[in-house]
Design a protein around this motif. Structure first.
Motif, PDB file in Angstrom:
ATOM      1  N   GLN A   1       0.984  -1.214   0.092  1.00 39.99           N
ATOM      2  CA  GLN A   1       0.008  -0.160  -0.097  1.00 39.99           C
ATOM      3  C   GLN A   1       0.720   1.482  -0.028  1.00 39.99           C
ATOM      4  OE1 GLN A   1      -1.913  -1.034   3.690  1.00 39.99           O
ATOM      5  NE2 GLN A   1      -3.756  -2.059   2.538  1.00 39.99           N
ATOM      6  N   ALA A   2       2.244   1.094  -0.323  1.00 38.17           N
ATOM      7  CA  ALA A   2       2.942   2.213  -0.236  1.00 38.17           C
ATOM      8  C   ALA A   2       2.928   3.301   1.056  1.00 38.17           C
ATOM      9  CB  ALA A   2       2.951   3.095  -1.569  1.00 38.17           C
ATOM     10  N   LYS A   3       2.676   2.375   2.329  1.00 37.36           N
ATOM     11  CA  LYS A   3       3.046   3.190   3.466  1.00 37.36           C
ATOM     12  C   LYS A   3       4.336   2.936   3.930  1.00 37.36           C
ATOM     13  CE  LYS A   3      -1.975   2.643   4.650  1.00 37.36           C
ATOM     14  NZ  LYS A   3      -2.937   2.217   5.707  1.00 37.36           N
ATOM     15  N   ILE A   4       4.938   2.175   3.774  1.00 38.90           N
ATOM     16  CA  ILE A   4       6.339   1.341   4.278  1.00 38.90           C
ATOM     17  C   ILE A   4       7.084   1.275   3.106  1.00 38.90           C
ATOM     18  CG2 ILE A   4       7.544  -0.119   5.494  1.00 38.90           C
ATOM     19  CD1 ILE A   4       5.469  -0.219   7.707  1.00 38.90           C
ATOM     20  N   ARG A   5       8.589   1.421   3.439  1.00 43.05           N
ATOM     21  CA  ARG A   5       9.494   1.413   2.080  1.00 43.05           C
ATOM     22  C   ARG A   5      10.409   0.637   2.795  1.00 43.05           C
ATOM     23  NH1 ARG A   5      14.284   4.739   2.261  1.00 43.05           N
ATOM     24  NH2 ARG A   5      14.191   6.531   3.702  1.00 43.05           N
ATOM     25  N   THR A   6      11.324  -0.270   2.145  1.00 43.63           N
ATOM     26  CA  THR A   6      12.443  -0.697   2.645  1.00 43.63           C
ATOM     27  C   THR A   6      13.737  -0.118   2.471  1.00 43.63           C
ATOM     28  OG1 THR A   6      12.588  -2.002   0.530  1.00 43.63           O
ATOM     29  CG2 THR A   6      11.476  -3.175   2.182  1.00 43.63           C
ATOM     30  N   ARG A   7      14.472   0.021   3.539  1.00 43.08           N
ATOM     31  CA  ARG A   7      15.761   0.988   3.276  1.00 43.08           C
ATOM     32  C   ARG A   7      16.753  -0.134   2.920  1.00 43.08           C
ATOM     33  NH1 ARG A   7      16.891   5.809   6.395  1.00 43.08           N
ATOM     34  NH2 ARG A   7      15.234   6.749   7.234  1.00 43.08           N
ATOM     35  N   CYS A   8      16.848  -1.157   3.163  1.00 43.17           N
ATOM     36  CA  CYS A   8      17.806  -2.197   2.981  1.00 43.17           C
ATOM     37  C   CYS A   8      17.308  -3.354   3.077  1.00 43.17           C
ATOM     38  CB  CYS A   8      19.270  -1.848   3.604  1.00 43.17           C
ATOM     39  SG  CYS A   8      19.234  -1.814   5.408  1.00 43.17           S
ATOM     40  N   ILE A   9      17.831  -4.637   2.789  1.00 42.96           N
ATOM     41  CA  ILE A   9      17.573  -5.880   3.031  1.00 42.96           C
ATOM     42  C   ILE A   9      19.129  -6.573   3.119  1.00 42.96           C
ATOM     43  CG2 ILE A   9      16.664  -7.994   2.226  1.00 42.96           C
ATOM     44  CD1 ILE A   9      14.456  -6.331   0.456  1.00 42.96           C
ATOM     45  N   ASN A  10      19.032  -7.548   4.156  1.00 45.91           N
ATOM     46  CA  ASN A  10      20.205  -7.978   4.403  1.00 45.91           C
ATOM     47  C   ASN A  10      20.198  -9.586   4.893  1.00 45.91           C
ATOM     48  OD1 ASN A  10      22.651  -6.039   4.543  1.00 45.91           O
ATOM     49  ND2 ASN A  10      20.928  -5.128   5.663  1.00 45.91           N
ATOM     50  N   ARG A  11      20.981 -10.431   4.601  1.00 40.26           N
ATOM     51  CA  ARG A  11      21.083 -11.836   5.458  1.00 40.26           C
ATOM     52  C   ARG A  11      21.610 -11.512   6.595  1.00 40.26           C
ATOM     53  NH1 ARG A  11      23.067 -17.180   2.354  1.00 40.26           N
ATOM     54  NH2 ARG A  11      21.938 -18.630   3.575  1.00 40.26           N
ATOM     55  N   LEU A  12      20.961 -12.415   7.496  1.00 39.76           N
ATOM     56  CA  LEU A  12      21.273 -12.168   8.851  1.00 39.76           C
ATOM     57  C   LEU A  12      21.802 -13.581   9.562  1.00 39.76           C
ATOM     58  CD1 LEU A  12      20.757 -10.510  11.490  1.00 39.76           C
ATOM     59  CD2 LEU A  12      18.553 -11.759  11.866  1.00 39.76           C
ATOM     60  N   ILE A  13      22.868 -13.252  10.144  1.00 39.57           N
ATOM     61  CA  ILE A  13      23.911 -14.761  10.629  1.00 39.57           C
ATOM     62  C   ILE A  13      24.053 -14.528  11.831  1.00 39.57           C
ATOM     63  CG2 ILE A  13      26.282 -15.679  10.307  1.00 39.57           C
ATOM     64  CD1 ILE A  13      26.201 -14.491   7.355  1.00 39.57           C
ATOM     65  N   LEU A  14      23.424 -15.527  12.561  1.00 43.60           N
ATOM     66  CA  LEU A  14      23.835 -15.831  14.190  1.00 43.60           C
ATOM     67  C   LEU A  14      25.206 -16.052  14.253  1.00 43.60           C
ATOM     68  CD1 LEU A  14      20.385 -17.244  15.341  1.00 43.60           C
ATOM     69  CD2 LEU A  14      21.059 -14.821  14.819  1.00 43.60           C
TER      70      LEU A  14
END
Length: 240
Positions: A212-225
């Motif tokens: 709905q274009a209310k939120i944008r993704t600033r970045c996407i990252n893989r998450l490693i514990l």
């Protein structure tokens, strides 16, 4: 002290819950989520991890299994605290994890249920603050009540909720319901800043806000514990 929190008892009864929910809408403050604010959403093994839509709410047809979403009513769950996100998602070291850092595109107005109600002049048994605090410390049996609150907030024009994480106390390593002479410390003005600091907020954005274009993704990252640590202590074994 023996008794019941009357607003919580009223919330459990469909015949009386509407009046308490209306009080919640009126007495809890609003919170403005601004474009410069950031928060996180984690996904396990999304089919296309680099695409923003993978971090949106589940489709409405799949809604109805979480604390605040209902059948036909989607909710995007997120948090500004990454460790709470990890715990909420029940991740393991073997999971294929990805995290999106999100921000509103324009300001969003949320109902803030994570705030301690400092204006109350009531006993613990009459306290709306205690009722909501206990509601979000409860397990899955409390979900129908929380969902009614979410639907009412949506109908009242809010874009979502700020709500205390179920894992707040575990995240911070504090015990619930610290008391002085049997009275919750939440009821003492001198301790309210301390009690407020024990709440880790989560965000619930109604609908499918990325679509709905209310939120944008600033970045996407893989998450490693790379480390997991537990704090624990022993307690007595109870017998039925």
């Amino acid at each position: 002290m023996v008794g019941e929190v009357e607003p919580l008892k009223a919330l459990e009864d469909p015949a009386s819950s509407a009046a308490i929910i209306e009080r919640i809408l009126q007495e809890y403050p609003g919170f403005i989520l601004r474009p410069e604010d950031t928060f996180y959403r984690i996904r396990k093994a999304p089919s296309s991890p680099g695409l923003p839509h993978e971090y949106d709410s589940p489709p409405a047809a799949q809604a109805g299994s979480g604390r605040l979403d209902s059948p036909g009513f989607s909710v995007l769950y997120a948090s500004p605290d990454l460790q709470v996100c990890l715990h909420e998602c029940r991740v393991t070291a073997e999971d294929d994890l990805y995290v999106a850092t999100l921000s509103p595109i324009s300001t969003l107005r949320l109902l803030d249920l994570s705030m301690l109600l400092t204006h109350e002049d009531a006993t613990e048994f009459e306290s709306l603050d205690m009722a909501v605090h206990m509601l979000f410390l409860a397990g899955a049996h409390s979900y129908p009540i929380a969902r009614r609150i979410a639907l009412a907030a949506h109908s009242a024009g809010f874009d979502g909720l700020v709500f205390p994480s179920y894992f707040s106390l575990l995240r911070l390593g504090v015990m619930p319901f610290e008391t002085v002479h049997g009275i919750s410390r939440r009821r003492f003005p001198q301790a309210q800043d301390y009690e407020q600091a024990k709440t880790v907020p989560n965000l619930a954005i109604f609908g499918r806000p990325i679509e709905q274009a209310k939120i944008r993704t600033r970045c996407i990252n893989r998450l490693i514990l790379h480390r997991v640590e537990y704090g624990a202590h022993f307690g007595p074994v109870g017998y039925a």
